[in-house]
Design an enzyme around this catalytic site. Structure first.
Site, PDB file in Angstrom:
ATOM      1  N   LYS A 182      -9.448 -33.511  24.626  1.00  0.00           N
ATOM      2  CA  LYS A 182      -9.942 -34.693  25.353  1.00  0.00           C
ATOM      3  C   LYS A 182     -10.393 -35.709  24.316  1.00  0.00           C
ATOM      4  CE  LYS A 182     -12.548 -32.770  29.167  1.00  0.00           C
ATOM      5  NZ  LYS A 182     -13.881 -32.675  29.780  1.00  0.00           N
ATOM      6  N   ASP A 215     -13.717 -31.220  23.164  1.00  0.00           N
ATOM      7  CA  ASP A 215     -14.296 -32.322  23.924  1.00  0.00           C
ATOM      8  C   ASP A 215     -14.984 -33.249  22.901  1.00  0.00           C
ATOM      9  OD1 ASP A 215     -15.219 -33.735  26.126  1.00  0.00           O
ATOM     10  OD2 ASP A 215     -16.842 -32.365  26.563  1.00  0.00           O
ATOM     11  N   LYS A 273     -15.805 -17.748  25.899  1.00  0.00           N
ATOM     12  CA  LYS A 273     -14.882 -16.962  26.694  1.00  0.00           C
ATOM     13  C   LYS A 273     -13.657 -17.786  27.061  1.00  0.00           C
ATOM     14  CE  LYS A 273     -18.787 -14.803  29.042  1.00  0.00           C
ATOM     15  NZ  LYS A 273     -19.554 -14.870  30.316  1.00  0.00           N
ATOM     16  N   GLY A 274     -13.748 -19.099  26.863  1.00  0.00           N
ATOM     17  CA  GLY A 274     -12.739 -20.009  27.401  1.00  0.00           C
ATOM     18  C   GLY A 274     -11.332 -19.802  26.883  1.00  0.00           C
ATOM     19  N   ASP A 289     -13.966 -22.591  32.632  1.00  0.00           N
ATOM     20  CA  ASP A 289     -14.826 -22.317  33.780  1.00  0.00           C
ATOM     21  C   ASP A 289     -15.721 -23.484  34.135  1.00  0.00           C
ATOM     22  OD1 ASP A 289     -16.696 -22.176  31.527  1.00  0.00           O
ATOM     23  OD2 ASP A 289     -18.069 -21.241  32.962  1.00  0.00           O
ATOM     24  N   GLU A 343      -8.975 -22.290  20.468  1.00  0.00           N
ATOM     25  CA  GLU A 343      -9.962 -22.872  21.392  1.00  0.00           C
ATOM     26  C   GLU A 343      -9.305 -23.227  22.720  1.00  0.00           C
ATOM     27  OE1 GLU A 343     -12.709 -23.403  22.500  1.00  0.00           O
ATOM     28  OE2 GLU A 343     -14.178 -24.210  21.105  1.00  0.00           O
ATOM     29  N   ASP A 344     -10.106 -23.298  23.749  1.00  0.00           N
ATOM     30  CA  ASP A 344      -9.585 -23.724  25.045  1.00  0.00           C
ATOM     31  C   ASP A 344      -9.492 -25.252  25.117  1.00  0.00           C
ATOM     32  OD1 ASP A 344     -12.373 -24.008  25.004  1.00  0.00           O
ATOM     33  OD2 ASP A 344     -12.677 -23.253  27.037  1.00  0.00           O
ATOM     34  N   PHE A 379     -13.276 -33.334  34.083  1.00  0.00           N
ATOM     35  CA  PHE A 379     -13.746 -31.966  33.889  1.00  0.00           C
ATOM     36  C   PHE A 379     -12.729 -31.019  34.503  1.00  0.00           C
ATOM     37  CE2 PHE A 379     -16.122 -28.104  34.336  1.00  0.00           C
ATOM     38  CZ  PHE A 379     -16.739 -28.034  33.093  1.00  0.00           C
ATOM     39  N   ARG A 429     -11.979 -19.297  35.995  1.00  0.00           N
ATOM     40  CA  ARG A 429     -11.243 -18.911  34.777  1.00  0.00           C
ATOM     41  C   ARG A 429      -9.905 -18.258  35.127  1.00  0.00           C
ATOM     42  NH1 ARG A 429     -14.800 -19.329  30.414  1.00  0.00           N
ATOM     43  NH2 ARG A 429     -16.955 -18.694  30.778  1.00  0.00           N
TER      44      ARG A 429
HETATM   45  P1  IMP Z   1     -17.295 -29.646  22.412  1.00  0.00           P
HETATM   46  O1  IMP Z   1     -18.268 -29.027  21.449  1.00  0.00           O
HETATM   47  O2  IMP Z   1     -17.890 -30.832  23.128  1.00  0.00           O
HETATM   48  O3  IMP Z   1     -15.965 -29.968  21.814  1.00  0.00           O
HETATM   49  O4  IMP Z   1     -17.140 -28.608  23.587  1.00  0.00           O
HETATM   50  C1  IMP Z   1     -16.217 -27.635  23.629  1.00  0.00           C
HETATM   51  C2  IMP Z   1     -16.585 -26.647  24.724  1.00  0.00           C
HETATM   52  O5  IMP Z   1     -17.125 -27.303  25.887  1.00  0.00           O
HETATM   53  C3  IMP Z   1     -15.336 -25.956  25.206  1.00  0.00           C
HETATM   54  O6  IMP Z   1     -15.045 -24.791  24.440  1.00  0.00           O
HETATM   55  C4  IMP Z   1     -15.669 -25.645  26.652  1.00  0.00           C
HETATM   56  O7  IMP Z   1     -16.358 -24.422  26.729  1.00  0.00           O
HETATM   57  C5  IMP Z   1     -16.594 -26.756  27.080  1.00  0.00           C
HETATM   58  N1  IMP Z   1     -15.862 -27.815  27.808  1.00  0.00           N
HETATM   59  C6  IMP Z   1     -15.654 -29.092  27.421  1.00  0.00           C
HETATM   60  N2  IMP Z   1     -14.958 -29.786  28.345  1.00  0.00           N
HETATM   61  C7  IMP Z   1     -14.698 -28.903  29.337  1.00  0.00           C
HETATM   62  C8  IMP Z   1     -13.985 -29.026  30.588  1.00  0.00           C
HETATM   63  O8  IMP Z   1     -13.420 -30.067  30.981  1.00  0.00           O
HETATM   64  N3  IMP Z   1     -13.947 -27.888  31.354  1.00  0.00           N
HETATM   65  C9  IMP Z   1     -14.529 -26.714  30.990  1.00  0.00           C
HETATM   66  N4  IMP Z   1     -15.196 -26.569  29.834  1.00  0.00           N
HETATM   67  C10 IMP Z   1     -15.282 -27.653  29.011  1.00  0.00           C
END
Ligand code: IMP
Length: 192
Positions: free
Chosen positions: A138, A110, A49-50, A166, A106-107, A159, A172
């Site tokens: 990040k 990470d 949903k991000g 969220d 994507e939002d 974070f 959000r």
């Molecule tokens: P990844 O698979 O570790 O790259 O994670 C990506 C997903 O983790 C994002 O689409 C977010 O939903 C969540 N996420 C990672 N870091 C944050 C943050 O700082 N705030 C909120 N959601 C996050």
């Protein structure tokens, strides 16, 4: 500690203002438009949903016809602030992407594990191309190398919430991106 009635009260610092986001989204829209020849179809695949808020603004910043499709994924096995790398598809594409230029929206990236899975998944559907547009990046926590074509902002290892992002389904609807007060999630990551 639980979420306050007023979401602004749970923000330690505003990292990216509403105005800065709007200006950057306009630039990204123009860059995406310029990247594809006129007449080639573009499908924005929003990762729910991000990226909901980001894609709503981004699509209106692209001065040509674009199609939208939505996917919802969840990474499971990790905690609320950590990604596990195991991705489950909760909602799949509703249309075909065969022969089309896909931009995954994507939002935040990470660890990169979610997008690594999603890119491979979408490439298996025979699109013309697959590129990634993310509002936030990040890089400090990256576990897998992901080729990202469009990044809104690189942020430190904090974070963050707001503008679609969220924590426990809250925040959000904030119009900016802010750092969540650490005491709100410290118990979850085992600090207190
Ligand atoms: P990844 O698979 O570790 O790259 O994670 C990506 C997903 O983790 C994002 O689409 C977010 O939903 C969540 N996420 C990672 N870091 C944050 C943050 O700082 N705030 C909120 N959601 C996050």
């Amino acid at each position: 500690m639980t979420a306050s009635a007023n979401p602004h009260d749970d923000i330690a610092t505003v990292l990216i203002t509403e105005e800065a986001i709007a200006a950057r989204v306009r630039e990204l829209g123009a860059e995406i438009h310029a990247a594809y020849p006129a007449g080639e179809a573009i499908v924005l695949v929003s990762v729910l949903k991000g990226s909901l808020v980001f894609v709503a603004d981004l699509m209106r910043a692209i001065p040509r016809n674009v199609e939208i499709d939505l996917m919802e994924v969840s990474s499971y096995g990790g905690g609320s602030t950590e990604s596990s790398g195991k991705v489950r598809i909760l909602k799949d594409l509703s249309g075909s992407i065969e022969g089309r230029n896909v931009v995954i929206v994507e939002d935040i990236i990470d660890t990169g594990l979610t997008l690594s899975y999603l890119t491979t998944y979408l490439e298996g559907r025979n699109p013309r191309s697959v590129r990634i547009a993310t509002l936030l990046n990040k890089p400090a926590r990256r576990l897998v190398d992901i080729p990202v074509t469009w990044t809104g902002f690189e942020i430190p290892d904090e974070f963050v919430v707001g503008y679609g992002l969220d924590f426990g389904e809250h925040y959000r609807n904030l119009r900016y991106v802010g750092v969540l007060k650490r005491e709100l999630y410290a118990s979850i990551i085992g600090e207190i």
